[in-house]
Design a protein around this motif. Structure first.
Motif, PDB file in Angstrom:
ATOM      1  N   PRO A  92      -9.565 -15.861  -0.515  1.00 52.43           N
ATOM      2  CA  PRO A  92      -9.021 -16.142   0.762  1.00 52.43           C
ATOM      3  C   PRO A  92      -6.856 -16.904   0.412  1.00 52.43           C
ATOM      4  N   VAL A  93      -5.922 -15.730   0.649  1.00 54.38           N
ATOM      5  CA  VAL A  93      -4.608 -15.750   0.416  1.00 54.38           C
ATOM      6  C   VAL A  93      -3.761 -15.006   1.395  1.00 54.38           C
ATOM      7  N   ALA A  94      -2.981 -15.213   1.712  1.00 53.59           N
ATOM      8  CA  ALA A  94      -1.955 -14.495   2.608  1.00 53.59           C
ATOM      9  C   ALA A  94      -1.078 -15.096   1.872  1.00 53.59           C
ATOM     10  N   ALA A  95       0.409 -13.958   2.948  1.00 56.88           N
ATOM     11  CA  ALA A  95       1.903 -14.490   2.287  1.00 56.88           C
ATOM     12  C   ALA A  95       3.087 -14.041   2.943  1.00 56.88           C
ATOM     13  N   ALA A  96       3.654 -14.919   3.024  1.00 57.87           N
ATOM     14  CA  ALA A  96       4.658 -14.838   3.907  1.00 57.87           C
ATOM     15  C   ALA A  96       5.864 -14.637   2.965  1.00 57.87           C
ATOM     16  N   LEU A  97       6.422 -13.670   3.427  1.00 55.19           N
ATOM     17  CA  LEU A  97       7.161 -12.841   2.031  1.00 55.19           C
ATOM     18  C   LEU A  97       8.598 -12.892   3.133  1.00 55.19           C
ATOM     19  N   ILE A  98       9.805 -13.051   2.085  1.00 60.26           N
ATOM     20  CA  ILE A  98      11.343 -13.373   2.941  1.00 60.26           C
ATOM     21  C   ILE A  98      11.927 -12.063   2.020  1.00 60.26           C
ATOM     22  N   GLN A  99      12.510 -11.456   2.692  1.00 63.00           N
ATOM     23  CA  GLN A  99      13.454 -10.471   1.469  1.00 63.00           C
ATOM     24  C   GLN A  99      14.100 -11.106   0.901  1.00 63.00           C
ATOM     25  N   ILE A 100      14.278  -9.776  -0.285  1.00 69.00           N
ATOM     26  CA  ILE A 100      15.091 -10.371  -1.406  1.00 69.00           C
ATOM     27  C   ILE A 100      16.359 -10.002  -0.842  1.00 69.00           C
ATOM     28  N   GLU A 101      17.570 -10.769  -1.133  1.00 64.21           N
ATOM     29  CA  GLU A 101      18.549 -10.515  -0.744  1.00 64.21           C
ATOM     30  C   GLU A 101      19.889 -10.167  -2.148  1.00 64.21           C
ATOM     31  N   GLU A 102      19.225 -10.732  -3.350  1.00 59.22           N
ATOM     32  CA  GLU A 102      20.580 -10.608  -4.036  1.00 59.22           C
ATOM     33  C   GLU A 102      19.703  -9.739  -5.182  1.00 59.22           C
TER      34      GLU A 102
ATOM     35  N   ILE B  75      -0.911  -6.648   8.136  1.00 56.83           N
ATOM     36  CA  ILE B  75       0.967  -6.885   8.417  1.00 56.83           C
ATOM     37  C   ILE B  75       1.033  -7.142   9.323  1.00 56.83           C
ATOM     38  N   ILE B  76       1.794  -8.668   8.661  1.00 53.31           N
ATOM     39  CA  ILE B  76       2.416  -8.787  10.997  1.00 53.31           C
ATOM     40  C   ILE B  76       4.124  -8.253  10.361  1.00 53.31           C
ATOM     41  N   GLU B  77       4.885  -7.606  11.268  1.00 53.04           N
ATOM     42  CA  GLU B  77       6.523  -7.314  10.494  1.00 53.04           C
ATOM     43  C   GLU B  77       7.409  -7.590  11.618  1.00 53.04           C
ATOM     44  N   ASP B  78       8.403  -7.515  10.631  1.00 53.42           N
ATOM     45  CA  ASP B  78       9.041  -8.800  11.407  1.00 53.42           C
ATOM     46  C   ASP B  78       9.042 -10.206  11.691  1.00 53.42           C
ATOM     47  N   TRP B  79       8.081 -10.934  11.201  1.00 49.95           N
ATOM     48  CA  TRP B  79       7.431 -12.259  10.188  1.00 49.95           C
ATOM     49  C   TRP B  79       8.542 -13.375  11.669  1.00 49.95           C
ATOM     50  N   PHE B  80       9.219 -12.906  10.752  1.00 49.99           N
ATOM     51  CA  PHE B  80      10.522 -14.192  10.736  1.00 49.99           C
ATOM     52  C   PHE B  80      12.033 -14.088  10.448  1.00 49.99           C
TER      53      PHE B  80
ATOM     54  N   ASN C 164       1.018  -0.905  -0.081  1.00 50.01           N
ATOM     55  CA  ASN C 164       0.131  -0.113  -0.069  1.00 50.01           C
ATOM     56  C   ASN C 164       0.805   1.254   0.190  1.00 50.01           C
ATOM     57  N   GLY C 165       2.374   1.354  -0.524  1.00 46.14           N
ATOM     58  CA  GLY C 165       3.089   2.397  -0.688  1.00 46.14           C
ATOM     59  C   GLY C 165       3.568   2.678   0.915  1.00 46.14           C
ATOM     60  N   GLN C 166       3.451   1.717   1.336  1.00 49.73           N
ATOM     61  CA  GLN C 166       4.532   1.725   2.294  1.00 49.73           C
ATOM     62  C   GLN C 166       5.475   0.418   2.514  1.00 49.73           C
ATOM     63  N   ASP C 167       6.920   0.664   2.611  1.00 48.74           N
ATOM     64  CA  ASP C 167       8.007   0.371   2.365  1.00 48.74           C
ATOM     65  C   ASP C 167       8.193  -0.402   3.864  1.00 48.74           C
ATOM     66  N   PHE C 168       8.564  -1.678   3.485  1.00 51.23           N
ATOM     67  CA  PHE C 168       9.122  -2.881   4.601  1.00 51.23           C
ATOM     68  C   PHE C 168      10.213  -3.444   4.569  1.00 51.23           C
ATOM     69  N   ARG C 169      11.121  -3.646   4.898  1.00 48.80           N
ATOM     70  CA  ARG C 169      12.748  -3.710   5.092  1.00 48.80           C
ATOM     71  C   ARG C 169      12.847  -5.171   6.006  1.00 48.80           C
ATOM     72  N   SER C 170      11.540  -6.208   6.699  1.00 52.58           N
ATOM     73  CA  SER C 170      11.808  -6.831   7.728  1.00 52.58           C
ATOM     74  C   SER C 170      11.296  -8.468   6.494  1.00 52.58           C
ATOM     75  N   ASN C 171      11.007  -9.301   7.266  1.00 55.31           N
ATOM     76  CA  ASN C 171      10.301 -10.366   6.631  1.00 55.31           C
ATOM     77  C   ASN C 171       8.406 -10.012   7.395  1.00 55.31           C
ATOM     78  N   ILE C 172       8.065  -9.785   5.916  1.00 52.40           N
ATOM     79  CA  ILE C 172       6.740  -9.866   6.371  1.00 52.40           C
ATOM     80  C   ILE C 172       5.673 -11.601   6.371  1.00 52.40           C
ATOM     81  N   LEU C 173       4.624 -10.937   6.817  1.00 47.43           N
ATOM     82  CA  LEU C 173       3.260 -12.011   6.786  1.00 47.43           C
ATOM     83  C   LEU C 173       2.389 -11.112   6.620  1.00 47.43           C
ATOM     84  N   ILE C 174       1.395 -11.326   4.855  1.00 47.61           N
ATOM     85  CA  ILE C 174       0.377 -10.519   4.422  1.00 47.61           C
ATOM     86  C   ILE C 174      -0.996 -11.132   4.391  1.00 47.61           C
ATOM     87  N   THR C 175      -1.791 -10.348   4.982  1.00 53.36           N
ATOM     88  CA  THR C 175      -3.014 -11.265   5.072  1.00 53.36           C
ATOM     89  C   THR C 175      -4.089  -9.672   3.824  1.00 53.36           C
TER      90      THR C 175
END
Length: 128
Positions: free
Chosen positions: A118-128, A39-44, A24-35
């Motif tokens: 009905p979907v969720a995404a558990a997203l690990i940051q892209i490092e490369e 938005i669950i920040e620092d998820w894993f 939604n236009g807000q940047d997150f720099r940690s791994n997140i879980l979204i539904t």
């Protein structure tokens, strides 16, 4: 051409790239879980082999009006699977786990959420 600003009552992925996931236009720099609604920040953090059902408690807690039927696990820049027992544990809760790299998970989430699936995404940051 007349342009309209698209609005939504759902969490939408606005951008993704090395070290950033935009929701939604807000940047997150940690791994997140979204539904659709959270938005669950620092998820894993850690090795994907240490990922457990406990990390998915936010989607099992019945806060969502509709529990996700699919969780897209974006495993970073590579396609890496977690321990296979996690797949069966989520299945016991009626949730399918689909594993792919984070770029593919972002694209797939965008398609499914726009279809009001009905979907969720558990997203690990892209490092490369």
């Amino acid at each position: 051409m007349k342009m309209h600003l698209e609005t939504s009552d759902q969490n939408l992925i606005s951008n993704y790239g090395k070290g950033v996931l935009g929701i939604n236009g807000q940047d997150f720099r940690s791994n997140i879980l979204i539904t659709r609604t959270r938005i669950i920040e620092d998820w894993f953090s850690g090795d994907l082999k240490s990922l457990t059902i406990a990390h998915f408690a936010p989607i099992l807690d019945d806060v969502e009006a509709v529990r996700p039927e699919i969780v897209l696990l974006g495993s970073g820049h590579l396609h890496i699977f977690p321990d296979f027992s996690l797949i069966s544990e989520l299945r016991e809760h009626g949730i399918a786990l689909e594993v792919m790299n984070t770029r593919a998970a972002c694209r797939t989430y965008s398609v499914l959420v726009n279809e009001y699936r009905p979907v969720a995404a558990a997203l690990i940051q892209i490092e490369e």
